[in-house]
Each structure stands twice: as C-alpha cells, then as structure tokens.
Design a protein around this motif. Structure first.
Motif, PDB file in Angstrom:
ATOM      1  N   LEU A 174       0.845  -1.189   0.000  1.00 21.16           N
ATOM      2  CA  LEU A 174       0.000   0.000   0.000  1.00 21.16           C
ATOM      3  C   LEU A 174       0.885   1.245   0.000  1.00 21.16           C
ATOM      4  O   LEU A 174       1.817   1.353   0.794  1.00 21.16           O
ATOM      5  CB  LEU A 174      -0.890   0.000   1.247  1.00 21.16           C
ATOM      6  CG  LEU A 174      -1.802   1.215   1.463  1.00 21.16           C
ATOM      7  CD1 LEU A 174      -2.911   1.253   0.415  1.00 21.16           C
ATOM      8  CD2 LEU A 174      -2.400   1.182   2.870  1.00 21.16           C
ATOM      9  N   TYR A 175       0.604   2.182  -0.906  1.00 25.26           N
ATOM     10  CA  TYR A 175       1.360   3.430  -0.926  1.00 25.26           C
ATOM     11  C   TYR A 175       0.883   4.320   0.220  1.00 25.26           C
ATOM     12  O   TYR A 175      -0.317   4.498   0.433  1.00 25.26           O
ATOM     13  CB  TYR A 175       1.179   4.161  -2.257  1.00 25.26           C
ATOM     14  CG  TYR A 175       1.958   3.544  -3.385  1.00 25.26           C
ATOM     15  CD1 TYR A 175       3.334   3.755  -3.505  1.00 25.26           C
ATOM     16  CD2 TYR A 175       1.331   2.738  -4.333  1.00 25.26           C
ATOM     17  CE1 TYR A 175       4.062   3.189  -4.544  1.00 25.26           C
ATOM     18  CE2 TYR A 175       2.049   2.160  -5.377  1.00 25.26           C
ATOM     19  CZ  TYR A 175       3.415   2.385  -5.472  1.00 25.26           C
ATOM     20  OH  TYR A 175       4.133   1.816  -6.494  1.00 25.26           O
ATOM     21  N   ALA A 176       1.844   4.865   0.957  1.00 27.13           N
ATOM     22  CA  ALA A 176       1.534   5.721   2.095  1.00 27.13           C
ATOM     23  C   ALA A 176       2.524   6.878   2.131  1.00 27.13           C
ATOM     24  O   ALA A 176       3.627   6.792   1.588  1.00 27.13           O
ATOM     25  CB  ALA A 176       1.593   4.918   3.394  1.00 27.13           C
ATOM     26  N   VAL A 177       2.133   7.958   2.799  1.00 28.58           N
ATOM     27  CA  VAL A 177       2.962   9.163   2.849  1.00 28.58           C
ATOM     28  C   VAL A 177       3.372   9.435   4.294  1.00 28.58           C
ATOM     29  O   VAL A 177       2.534   9.451   5.204  1.00 28.58           O
ATOM     30  CB  VAL A 177       2.199  10.376   2.284  1.00 28.58           C
ATOM     31  CG1 VAL A 177       3.028  11.655   2.442  1.00 28.58           C
ATOM     32  CG2 VAL A 177       1.863  10.148   0.818  1.00 28.58           C
ATOM     33  N   VAL A 178       4.674   9.659   4.491  1.00 23.17           N
ATOM     34  CA  VAL A 178       5.216   9.997   5.807  1.00 23.17           C
ATOM     35  C   VAL A 178       5.814  11.395   5.719  1.00 23.17           C
ATOM     36  O   VAL A 178       6.399  11.777   4.703  1.00 23.17           O
ATOM     37  CB  VAL A 178       6.264   8.956   6.261  1.00 23.17           C
ATOM     38  CG1 VAL A 178       7.431   8.848   5.293  1.00 23.17           C
ATOM     39  CG2 VAL A 178       6.754   9.253   7.663  1.00 23.17           C
ATOM     40  N   SER A 179       5.643  12.174   6.786  1.00 27.12           N
ATOM     41  CA  SER A 179       6.095  13.574   6.760  1.00 27.12           C
ATOM     42  C   SER A 179       6.720  13.973   8.091  1.00 27.12           C
ATOM     43  O   SER A 179       6.413  13.405   9.136  1.00 27.12           O
ATOM     44  CB  SER A 179       4.920  14.499   6.426  1.00 27.12           C
ATOM     45  OG  SER A 179       3.807  14.248   7.269  1.00 27.12           O
ATOM     46  N   GLY A 180       7.613  14.971   8.023  1.00 25.66           N
ATOM     47  CA  GLY A 180       8.237  15.459   9.248  1.00 25.66           C
ATOM     48  C   GLY A 180       9.351  16.457   8.990  1.00 25.66           C
ATOM     49  O   GLY A 180       9.711  16.741   7.845  1.00 25.66           O
ATOM     50  N   TRP A 181       9.907  16.974  10.087  1.00 27.67           N
ATOM     51  CA  TRP A 181      10.985  17.971  10.040  1.00 27.67           C
ATOM     52  C   TRP A 181      12.324  17.372  10.458  1.00 27.67           C
ATOM     53  O   TRP A 181      13.252  18.098  10.778  1.00 27.67           O
ATOM     54  CB  TRP A 181      10.667  19.135  10.969  1.00 27.67           C
ATOM     55  CG  TRP A 181       9.563  20.025  10.511  1.00 27.67           C
ATOM     56  CD1 TRP A 181       9.666  21.086   9.660  1.00 27.67           C
ATOM     57  CD2 TRP A 181       8.183  19.982  10.905  1.00 27.67           C
ATOM     58  NE1 TRP A 181       8.444  21.693   9.497  1.00 27.67           N
ATOM     59  CE2 TRP A 181       7.511  21.036  10.252  1.00 27.67           C
ATOM     60  CE3 TRP A 181       7.447  19.146  11.760  1.00 27.67           C
ATOM     61  CZ2 TRP A 181       6.156  21.285  10.419  1.00 27.67           C
ATOM     62  CZ3 TRP A 181       6.103  19.379  11.926  1.00 27.67           C
ATOM     63  CH2 TRP A 181       5.456  20.437  11.261  1.00 27.67           C
ATOM     64  N   GLY A 182      12.442  16.069  10.455  1.00 23.10           N
ATOM     65  CA  GLY A 182      13.639  15.427  10.978  1.00 23.10           C
ATOM     66  C   GLY A 182      14.872  15.620  10.123  1.00 23.10           C
ATOM     67  O   GLY A 182      14.851  16.317   9.105  1.00 23.10           O
ATOM     68  N   TYR A 183      15.949  14.977  10.532  1.00 19.26           N
ATOM     69  CA  TYR A 183      17.228  15.090   9.827  1.00 19.26           C
ATOM     70  C   TYR A 183      17.055  14.706   8.366  1.00 19.26           C
ATOM     71  O   TYR A 183      16.286  13.818   8.033  1.00 19.26           O
ATOM     72  CB  TYR A 183      18.284  14.183  10.454  1.00 19.26           C
ATOM     73  CG  TYR A 183      18.617  14.456  11.898  1.00 19.26           C
ATOM     74  CD1 TYR A 183      18.228  15.633  12.527  1.00 19.26           C
ATOM     75  CD2 TYR A 183      19.325  13.527  12.638  1.00 19.26           C
ATOM     76  CE1 TYR A 183      18.535  15.874  13.847  1.00 19.26           C
ATOM     77  CE2 TYR A 183      19.639  13.758  13.964  1.00 19.26           C
ATOM     78  CZ  TYR A 183      19.239  14.929  14.566  1.00 19.26           C
ATOM     79  OH  TYR A 183      19.547  15.155  15.883  1.00 19.26           O
ATOM     80  N   MET A 184      17.816  15.346   7.513  1.00 24.81           N
ATOM     81  CA  MET A 184      17.650  15.168   6.075  1.00 24.81           C
ATOM     82  C   MET A 184      18.624  14.176   5.465  1.00 24.81           C
ATOM     83  O   MET A 184      18.504  13.819   4.300  1.00 24.81           O
ATOM     84  CB  MET A 184      17.767  16.526   5.378  1.00 24.81           C
ATOM     85  CG  MET A 184      16.654  17.483   5.781  1.00 24.81           C
ATOM     86  SD  MET A 184      16.871  19.127   5.066  1.00 24.81           S
ATOM     87  CE  MET A 184      18.214  19.765   6.077  1.00 24.81           C
ATOM     88  N   SER A 185      19.620  13.727   6.239  1.00 27.92           N
ATOM     89  CA  SER A 185      20.539  12.705   5.759  1.00 27.92           C
ATOM     90  C   SER A 185      21.097  11.957   6.948  1.00 27.92           C
ATOM     91  O   SER A 185      20.985  12.420   8.097  1.00 27.92           O
ATOM     92  CB  SER A 185      21.687  13.313   4.950  1.00 27.92           C
ATOM     93  OG  SER A 185      22.653  13.873   5.803  1.00 27.92           O
ATOM     94  N   SER A 186      21.671  10.802   6.692  1.00 27.72           N
ATOM     95  CA  SER A 186      22.219   9.989   7.774  1.00 27.72           C
ATOM     96  C   SER A 186      23.563  10.500   8.262  1.00 27.72           C
ATOM     97  O   SER A 186      24.093  10.013   9.249  1.00 27.72           O
ATOM     98  CB  SER A 186      22.361   8.536   7.303  1.00 27.72           C
ATOM     99  OG  SER A 186      23.184   8.476   6.157  1.00 27.72           O
ATOM    100  N   THR A 187      24.114  11.517   7.598  1.00 30.16           N
ATOM    101  CA  THR A 187      25.427  12.029   7.964  1.00 30.16           C
ATOM    102  C   THR A 187      25.384  13.433   8.556  1.00 30.16           C
ATOM    103  O   THR A 187      26.375  13.914   9.073  1.00 30.16           O
ATOM    104  CB  THR A 187      26.360  12.044   6.733  1.00 30.16           C
ATOM    105  OG1 THR A 187      25.765  12.832   5.704  1.00 30.16           O
ATOM    106  CG2 THR A 187      26.595  10.628   6.227  1.00 30.16           C
ATOM    107  N   GLU A 188      24.227  14.105   8.477  1.00 30.27           N
ATOM    108  CA  GLU A 188      24.113  15.464   8.989  1.00 30.27           C
ATOM    109  C   GLU A 188      22.988  15.550  10.012  1.00 30.27           C
ATOM    110  O   GLU A 188      21.836  15.294   9.690  1.00 30.27           O
ATOM    111  CB  GLU A 188      23.840  16.452   7.857  1.00 30.27           C
ATOM    112  CG  GLU A 188      24.962  16.550   6.837  1.00 30.27           C
ATOM    113  CD  GLU A 188      24.640  17.572   5.758  1.00 30.27           C
ATOM    114  OE1 GLU A 188      24.440  18.755   6.098  1.00 30.27           O
ATOM    115  OE2 GLU A 188      24.562  17.180   4.587  1.00 30.27           O
ATOM    116  N   SER A 189      23.326  15.917  11.247  1.00 35.77           N
ATOM    117  CA  SER A 189      22.328  16.025  12.314  1.00 35.77           C
ATOM    118  C   SER A 189      21.716  17.423  12.307  1.00 35.77           C
ATOM    119  O   SER A 189      21.846  18.194  13.258  1.00 35.77           O
ATOM    120  CB  SER A 189      22.987  15.719  13.663  1.00 35.77           C
ATOM    121  OG  SER A 189      23.512  14.416  13.663  1.00 35.77           O
ATOM    122  N   VAL A 190      21.045  17.729  11.210  1.00 35.15           N
ATOM    123  CA  VAL A 190      20.428  19.052  11.038  1.00 35.15           C
ATOM    124  C   VAL A 190      18.950  18.850  10.707  1.00 35.15           C
ATOM    125  O   VAL A 190      18.605  18.175   9.738  1.00 35.15           O
ATOM    126  CB  VAL A 190      21.109  19.848   9.906  1.00 35.15           C
ATOM    127  CG1 VAL A 190      20.435  21.202   9.727  1.00 35.15           C
ATOM    128  CG2 VAL A 190      22.596  20.025  10.204  1.00 35.15           C
TER     129      VAL A 190
END
Length: 261
Positions: free
Chosen positions: A151-167
């Motif tokens: 099933l296609y589903a959408v997840v959303s948030g303001w979390g980190y944008m990559s596994s190498t940058e904690s921003v």
C-alpha cells in the motif's frame, strides 16, 4: 543559548539492544530524500516541542486531541507544561500557532525496551487545535482493520535530512513509502528484535523516515494508519522503517476510550 541536552537525552536514551541484536533499534526520525511540503498540504501535521525545541512530530485527531509516539514523551508524561504543539505551518520554527499541552496519556502497555505500543495522546484546551483555519484533523482506521501489502503511504516530518548530517529541516518534508508484508518485516528485523502485531513496516528505495520525525504521521487513503516509531539505519535497503499500527485493537480501543473518536 538554551541548553538542549535534556532534549537530546530524551531522543537517544531509548536505544535498546535485544539478546540477538547485532545493532541497536532506535527511535526513527528523518525524511531522507524527501520533498518540501507547501503551506496547507498537511493540515493535520504538528511539531511537538519540549522546552521550545522540536523533538517529534504529531497529528491532529480533533480540536482537543493530538497523537504521537510514546517514546517522545516517555519519562515526562507528568510534566505536560514542558510541551507545546506548533500547528498550521510547514515551517518548523515559525508561523501558525503554538498551543500548550494540558495532559499526556501514554499507552498503558508501552514498553521502552522493544518500543511495543509506541503511542501517546496529547490533550489541549477544548477546541484549541482546530481554531487555526489551516488545521484540520485526520481520521483513524477501524479496530482490527488490516493494512494491505504494498500500500502506498505518505510519511512527513521535520527530521534530519541525511544519515550524515544532524540538522533538522526548516520546512516540512514528505515522501512516499510502501507497506511491507508482515512476515517479511519480522524476518528482515529478526536480529534487531523483530516486530509485534502492534507494529508494521514500510519502505522505499533511497528514501525513508529516519530523529525528529518520530511520532509523525504515516497516512494512506486519507487516514492515519501509522506513527513513525523506530528503525535500523535510515533509508537502508535491508531494513524497512517501523510504524505503530493504529488499527491494533488494543490501541484503537484505548484511543476511543479517552477521546471518543
């Protein structure tokens, strides 16, 4: 500058290693390779903040109730005055409205060791969450309703944008994932404790929810089917993301008992 050490501790103190685990399962939390949302595109999305700092996502259920992950508030459920919700804005740190949390309810079966029943309810003053014209609630599935495979589903948030940058992302991001067969989900994660019936998996190639997105919504067909819970790595092709199953009878009964929804 405000000391955010307590917030960092909240997010990372919940790491857990099972007896057979080769690596730690951890609260999930960033939208990797996602797209920026437009204003009004996710009217149910909330930023959960502790001591003014964004720590997790949440979703509007009605004018008085929001839902998030239990691990986001674990250990602080008796201090609701520390928490606020930003609503009605795709910007993490501005716009919309800020509402205080009045009461926190953690699912009575939540277990921080394995993240089972990872769900909590947040109550605000009556009607506060829908006073903003840019906010609208999201519906829940029925008790026991199955989640279809792929099933296609959408997840959303303001979390980190990559596994190498904690921003953290300054703007809400989202991505599309597909639900995973439950047996495959359990097998893929068997060396990290596996999954229970109160969990399910979803994944996609090179994109994922993965700190900061925890507690946020996974939606499909206009309903909130899951909450971002935990994962092993981020956007890792071998490990799907794990979500709290909101149609689980114990969770659905508990939500209905408290909110009447």
């Amino acid at each position: 500058m405000r000391n955010i050490a307590p917030v960092v501790a909240l997010i990372f103190a919940l790491l857990w290693t099972g007896s057979e685990a080769a690596a730690q399962r951890r609260p999930d939390g960033r939208i990797v390779n996602g797209r920026e949302a437009n204003e009004g595109e996710f009217p149910y999305q909330l930023s959960l903040r502790r001591l003014t700092v964004h720590i997790c996502g949440a979703s509007v259920l009605d004018g008085s109730w929001a839902i998030t992950a239990a691990h986001c508030i674990d250990g602080h459920e008796n201090q609701p005055q520390e928490f606020t919700l930003r609503l009605g804005s795709v910007k993490r740190a501005s716009g919309g409205s800020l509402m205080p949390v009045r009461t926190i309810y953690k699912h009575p079966s939540y277990d921080s060791r394995d993240m089972n029943f990872d769900v909590a309810l947040l109550r605000t003053q009556p009607g506060a969450l829908t006073m903003d014209p840019n906010v609208s609630p999201i519906g829940l599935p029925e008790s026991g309703e199955p989640i279809e495979e792929n099933l296609y589903a959408v997840v959303s948030g303001w979390g980190y944008m990559s596994s190498t940058e904690s921003v953290l992302s300054s703007v809400l991001k989202y991505t599309t994932v597909q639900t995973v067969n439950q047996e495959k989900c359990h097998n893929d994660l068997r060396y990290h404790g596996g999954v229970t019936e109160a969990m399910f998996c979803a994944s996609a190639r090179n994109t994922d929810a993965c700190q900061g997105d925890s507690g946020g919504p996974l939606t499909a067909q206009g309903r909130l089917i899951g909450i971002v819970s935990w994962g092993v790595g981020c956007a890792d092709p071998y490990y799907p993301g794990v979500y709290t199953r909101l149609s689980h009878p114990s969770i659905r009964r508990w939500v209905r008992l408290l909110t009447k929804l």
